[in-house]
Design an enzyme around this catalytic site. Structure first.
Site, PDB file in Angstrom:
ATOM      1  N   ILE A   2     -50.902  88.293 -12.455  1.00 33.70           N
ATOM      2  CA  ILE A   2     -52.188  88.634 -13.066  1.00 33.70           C
ATOM      3  C   ILE A   2     -52.176  88.300 -14.554  1.00 33.70           C
ATOM      4  O   ILE A   2     -53.165  87.810 -15.109  1.00 33.70           O
ATOM      5  CB  ILE A   2     -52.505  90.127 -12.827  1.00 33.70           C
ATOM      6  CG1 ILE A   2     -52.774  90.372 -11.342  1.00 33.70           C
ATOM      7  CG2 ILE A   2     -53.707  90.562 -13.658  1.00 33.70           C
ATOM      8  CD1 ILE A   2     -52.943  91.822 -10.984  1.00 33.70           C
ATOM      9  N   GLY A   3     -51.039  88.530 -15.204  1.00 28.91           N
ATOM     10  CA  GLY A   3     -50.935  88.232 -16.623  1.00 28.91           C
ATOM     11  C   GLY A   3     -51.167  86.758 -16.914  1.00 28.91           C
ATOM     12  O   GLY A   3     -51.852  86.411 -17.882  1.00 28.91           O
ATOM     13  N   LEU A   4     -50.627  85.872 -16.079  1.00 30.27           N
ATOM     14  CA  LEU A   4     -50.811  84.439 -16.299  1.00 30.27           C
ATOM     15  C   LEU A   4     -52.244  84.012 -16.012  1.00 30.27           C
ATOM     16  O   LEU A   4     -52.797  83.147 -16.708  1.00 30.27           O
ATOM     17  CB  LEU A   4     -49.842  83.647 -15.420  1.00 30.27           C
ATOM     18  CG  LEU A   4     -48.349  83.842 -15.704  1.00 30.27           C
ATOM     19  CD1 LEU A   4     -47.522  82.906 -14.831  1.00 30.27           C
ATOM     20  CD2 LEU A   4     -48.035  83.617 -17.173  1.00 30.27           C
ATOM     21  N   GLU A   5     -52.849  84.612 -14.995  1.00 31.35           N
ATOM     22  CA  GLU A   5     -54.244  84.288 -14.689  1.00 31.35           C
ATOM     23  C   GLU A   5     -55.155  84.648 -15.863  1.00 31.35           C
ATOM     24  O   GLU A   5     -56.018  83.864 -16.265  1.00 31.35           O
ATOM     25  CB  GLU A   5     -54.671  85.017 -13.416  1.00 31.35           C
ATOM     26  CG  GLU A   5     -53.945  84.514 -12.165  1.00 31.35           C
ATOM     27  CD  GLU A   5     -54.069  85.447 -10.970  1.00 31.35           C
ATOM     28  OE1 GLU A   5     -53.584  85.098  -9.885  1.00 31.35           O
ATOM     29  OE2 GLU A   5     -54.661  86.542 -11.117  1.00 31.35           O
ATOM     30  N   GLU A  21     -42.578  87.395 -21.804  1.00 34.25           N
ATOM     31  CA  GLU A  21     -41.965  87.648 -20.497  1.00 34.25           C
ATOM     32  C   GLU A  21     -40.546  88.181 -20.678  1.00 34.25           C
ATOM     33  O   GLU A  21     -39.729  87.587 -21.397  1.00 34.25           O
ATOM     34  CB  GLU A  21     -41.946  86.355 -19.674  1.00 34.25           C
ATOM     35  CG  GLU A  21     -41.057  86.370 -18.445  1.00 34.25           C
ATOM     36  CD  GLU A  21     -41.448  87.433 -17.439  1.00 34.25           C
ATOM     37  OE1 GLU A  21     -40.559  88.141 -16.955  1.00 34.25           O
ATOM     38  OE2 GLU A  21     -42.664  87.538 -17.134  1.00 34.25           O
ATOM     39  N   GLY A  88     -46.941  95.531 -13.467  1.00 34.81           N
ATOM     40  CA  GLY A  88     -46.919  96.009 -12.093  1.00 34.81           C
ATOM     41  C   GLY A  88     -47.817  97.214 -11.882  1.00 34.81           C
ATOM     42  O   GLY A  88     -48.526  97.658 -12.793  1.00 34.81           O
ATOM     43  N   ASP A 129     -52.325  99.139  -0.012  1.00 35.09           N
ATOM     44  CA  ASP A 129     -51.396  99.139  -1.136  1.00 35.09           C
ATOM     45  C   ASP A 129     -50.472 100.346  -1.150  1.00 35.09           C
ATOM     46  O   ASP A 129     -49.360 100.274  -1.676  1.00 35.09           O
ATOM     47  CB  ASP A 129     -52.171  99.099  -2.455  1.00 35.09           C
ATOM     48  CG  ASP A 129     -52.963  97.817  -2.632  1.00 35.09           C
ATOM     49  OD1 ASP A 129     -52.979  97.002  -1.696  1.00 35.09           O
ATOM     50  OD2 ASP A 129     -53.564  97.636  -3.707  1.00 35.09           O
ATOM     51  N   HIS A 138     -55.617  90.701   1.677  1.00 33.35           N
ATOM     52  CA  HIS A 138     -55.446  90.166   3.028  1.00 33.35           C
ATOM     53  C   HIS A 138     -54.367  90.920   3.805  1.00 33.35           C
ATOM     54  O   HIS A 138     -54.489  91.083   5.022  1.00 33.35           O
ATOM     55  CB  HIS A 138     -55.151  88.662   3.000  1.00 33.35           C
ATOM     56  CG  HIS A 138     -53.984  88.237   2.179  1.00 33.35           C
ATOM     57  ND1 HIS A 138     -54.039  88.122   0.815  1.00 33.35           N
ATOM     58  CD2 HIS A 138     -52.715  87.881   2.524  1.00 33.35           C
ATOM     59  CE1 HIS A 138     -52.870  87.701   0.350  1.00 33.35           C
ATOM     60  NE2 HIS A 138     -52.048  87.554   1.373  1.00 33.35           N
ATOM     61  N   HIS A 262     -59.107  62.233   5.563  1.00 37.14           N
ATOM     62  CA  HIS A 262     -59.020  61.572   4.261  1.00 37.14           C
ATOM     63  C   HIS A 262     -60.376  61.650   3.563  1.00 37.14           C
ATOM     64  O   HIS A 262     -61.405  61.463   4.203  1.00 37.14           O
ATOM     65  CB  HIS A 262     -58.634  60.100   4.439  1.00 37.14           C
ATOM     66  CG  HIS A 262     -58.711  59.311   3.174  1.00 37.14           C
ATOM     67  ND1 HIS A 262     -57.724  59.356   2.207  1.00 37.14           N
ATOM     68  CD2 HIS A 262     -59.677  58.466   2.712  1.00 37.14           C
ATOM     69  CE1 HIS A 262     -58.069  58.567   1.197  1.00 37.14           C
ATOM     70  NE2 HIS A 262     -59.244  58.003   1.483  1.00 37.14           N
TER      71      HIS A 262
END
Length: 280
Positions: A2-5, A21, A88, A129, A138, A262
């Site tokens: 989530i942090g990178l997003e 990080e 987290g 969760d 999902h 294709h």
């Protein structure tokens, strides 16, 4: 994840962004080549990525936040307008009265479940969760499907039959299924591995989005796909062809001789499979 997003989104909004990080590399759950490619394209967008951070502290600096950084040898002081702490999640189970029902929680607050998602109390199931067995929309919905099928349809569906799959929604996204290469190597089985750049994907070339690559790892004896990653445009969609093949428990050559449409990202998957070679 989530942090990178959020880091990429805010950078594209025009903000100066620094990612701090604790570990030696980004997304340490992934293989090193995946981590390196993500760090490379984030840095190319002007995001400052710093790894190996030993400690952080925060204090007010007027309307901003002063950040003290220790451990990586970089500048020890940063000043920011906003700080996102992505370290987290913990389950929100403390006020459910579980003790009164005798339902156990672990040290982190998750509700342990068996392979049918039943708790330690007969007739009580935990899905989503709170059970710590996925933490994705999902997987939470699949928890419901397992419980409903077993209770209402007399089925015998099991959590252990679920093949893990998820995505990192950077741009380009990462689609992941099954084992990483590192996990597969740790299993000790004979492996086949393959990797192809997204620059070989016609759809990626047409869109001018050739960042990334796709990779696969398979069991050399059973010819079953153990895991795959597609880091590139539409990787979160294209990975489902591999996920479906793994769920069908078919050998990889079934997918190798399929005829994809294709021009699509999935078009390169048979070529990826055809390039599988013994892991060094």
């Amino acid at each position: 994840y989530i942090g990178l997003e959020f880091a990429q989104a805010f950078r594209r909004f025009g903000a100066e962004v620094t990612v701090l990080e604790k570990g030696p590399r980004l997304v340490a759950r992934e293989d090193e080549d995946i981590s390196a490619e993500i760090a490379r394209f984030l840095a190319a967008e002007g995001i400052n990525v710093r790894t190996g951070i030993a400690a952080l502290s925060f204090s007010r600096a007027g309307d901003n936040v002063h950040v003290r950084v220790e451990g990586d040898g970089g500048p020890p002081d940063l000043e920011a307008s906003h700080v996102l702490v992505a370290i987290g999640r913990v389950p929100n189970t403390g006020d459910l009265g579980l003790d009164a029902a005798g339902v156990a929680r672990d040290a982190r607050g998750y509700i342990p479940v068996d392979d049918s998602l039943q708790t330690n109390v007969s007739g009580v199931w935990a899905m989503g969760d709170c059970n710590g067995r996925g933490a994705f929309t999902h997987t939470a919905y699949n928890d419901f499907e397992i419980i409903a099928a077993n209770l209402l349809d007399g089925a015998d569906r099991r959590l252990s039959a679920r093949i893990p799959a998820y995505a990192l929604y950077t741009d380009p996204p990462l689609g992941r299924v099954g084992m990483s290469e590192a996990q597969a190597r740790a299993s000790g089985r004979p492996l086949l591995v393959s990797s192809r750049p997204m620059a070989r994907v016609g759809r990626a070339v047409e869109k001018g989005e050739t960042i990334g690559f796709m990779k696969m790892v398979a069991d050399a004896q059973t010819k079953r796909i153990l895991g795959a990653a597609i880091l590139g445009t539409s990787g979160d969609e294209a990975i489902h062809g591999i996920l479906d093949m793994m769920n069908a428990d078919q050998p990889y050559d079934v997918l190798q001789w399929a005829v994809p449409i294709h021009p699509t990202v999935s078009e390169l998957i048979p070529t990826l499979i055809g390039d599988l070679k013994p892991a060094p």
